[in-house]
Design a protein around this motif. Structure first.
Motif, PDB file in Angstrom:
ATOM      1  N   ASN A 116       0.774  -1.177  -0.036  1.00 46.13           N
ATOM      2  CA  ASN A 116      -0.046  -0.229   0.212  1.00 46.13           C
ATOM      3  C   ASN A 116       1.087   1.415   0.200  1.00 46.13           C
ATOM      4  O   ASN A 116       0.211   2.615  -0.005  1.00 46.13           O
ATOM      5  N   ALA A 117       2.319   1.435  -0.173  1.00 47.82           N
ATOM      6  CA  ALA A 117       3.251   2.205  -0.034  1.00 47.82           C
ATOM      7  C   ALA A 117       2.690   3.331  -0.715  1.00 47.82           C
ATOM      8  O   ALA A 117       2.417   2.535  -2.764  1.00 47.82           O
ATOM      9  N   ASP A 118       3.143   4.731  -1.934  1.00 46.98           N
ATOM     10  CA  ASP A 118       2.892   4.890  -2.779  1.00 46.98           C
ATOM     11  C   ASP A 118       4.058   5.539  -3.430  1.00 46.98           C
ATOM     12  O   ASP A 118       4.944   5.892  -2.349  1.00 46.98           O
ATOM     13  N   PHE A 119       4.905   4.942  -4.229  1.00 45.47           N
ATOM     14  CA  PHE A 119       6.313   5.011  -4.911  1.00 45.47           C
ATOM     15  C   PHE A 119       5.800   5.908  -6.375  1.00 45.47           C
ATOM     16  O   PHE A 119       6.798   5.853  -7.501  1.00 45.47           O
ATOM     17  N   SER A 120       5.837   7.125  -5.960  1.00 45.39           N
ATOM     18  CA  SER A 120       5.289   8.073  -6.750  1.00 45.39           C
ATOM     19  C   SER A 120       6.380   9.132  -6.996  1.00 45.39           C
ATOM     20  O   SER A 120       6.407   8.906  -6.007  1.00 45.39           O
ATOM     21  N   LYS A 121       6.196   9.484  -8.527  1.00 45.19           N
ATOM     22  CA  LYS A 121       7.748   9.662  -8.509  1.00 45.19           C
ATOM     23  C   LYS A 121       7.607  11.242  -7.927  1.00 45.19           C
ATOM     24  O   LYS A 121       7.226  11.921  -8.033  1.00 45.19           O
ATOM     25  N   SER A 122       9.513  11.408  -7.551  1.00 46.84           N
ATOM     26  CA  SER A 122       9.068  12.721  -7.114  1.00 46.84           C
ATOM     27  C   SER A 122      10.490  14.158  -8.106  1.00 46.84           C
ATOM     28  O   SER A 122      10.708  13.433  -8.570  1.00 46.84           O
ATOM     29  N   ASP A 123       9.870  14.583  -7.859  1.00 49.90           N
ATOM     30  CA  ASP A 123      10.435  16.060  -8.848  1.00 49.90           C
ATOM     31  C   ASP A 123      11.665  16.481  -8.161  1.00 49.90           C
ATOM     32  O   ASP A 123      12.513  16.660  -8.833  1.00 49.90           O
ATOM     33  N   THR A 124      12.253  16.110  -6.908  1.00 46.77           N
ATOM     34  CA  THR A 124      12.692  16.470  -5.427  1.00 46.77           C
ATOM     35  C   THR A 124      14.151  15.877  -6.492  1.00 46.77           C
ATOM     36  O   THR A 124      14.725  14.317  -6.394  1.00 46.77           O
TER      37      THR A 124
END
Length: 176
Positions: A116-124
């Motif tokens: 259930n973890a959110d592994f969405s891509k970050s712009d950081t």
């Protein structure tokens, strides 16, 4: 030798206490974990060689660290390992069943957390700076300015994207 000095007195005291055999693993694991915690705070400041690291083979099991850190993992690990050595034959089966149940709960919770973890891509953009400086040079007063300049140079290197965060290792500036 130091381990013997640190661990022996508390466990000699525990062995002289009359307890229900089923309680011994809990007391043993609790005291062991407390001693680990004290050892890190009193002697080094770093949690090196904690027993909880033995559970790192499973991504699901180590998710428990998000609740109580590596010390909780150490407590669970020592508790499960000590069941076989400190309980009587009468209480061995119930203790094993409890430990298996605990590991099933830990594994299930870890599995749920990972799925259930959110592994969405970050712009950081993060830059990790870790120059190859020999350990003996990190603590040498004669090379500290040169080492510091090396960290700054690596931090300022050109890249495709400008970093939002720059992270230096824990021994980057030992003289600050």
């Amino acid at each position: 030798i130091v381990g013997g000095i640190i661990f022996t007195p508390p466990f000699l005291a525990i062995s002289s206490i009359r307890l229900n055999p089923a309680c011994r693993p809990f007391l043993f694991a609790s005291v062991w974990t407390l001693i680990l915690w004290l050892r890190e705070w009193l002697f080094t400041g770093f949690p090196w060689n904690l027993t909880g690291y033995t559970l790192a083979f499973s991504d699901e099991l180590i998710q428990t660290a998000s609740i109580g850190g590596t010390y909780l993992l150490s407590l669970v690990a020592v508790l499960s390992y000590s069941v076989f050595g400190v309980v009587s034959r009468k209480s061995l089966l119930p203790s094993i069943v409890i430990m298996i149940f605990c590991f099933i709960i830990m594994w299930s919770g870890g599995y749920w957390r990972i799925t259930n973890a959110d592994f969405s891509k970050s712009d950081t953009v993060v830059r990790l700076v870790q120059p190859s400086i020999p350990q003996i040079m990190k603590w040498n007063r004669a090379t500290r300015e040169q080492n510091f300049i090396e960290y700054i140079a690596l931090s300022n290197e050109e890249a495709k994207k400008v970093p939002d965060i720059i992270v230096w290792g824990e021994t980057a500036s030992p003289f600050v």
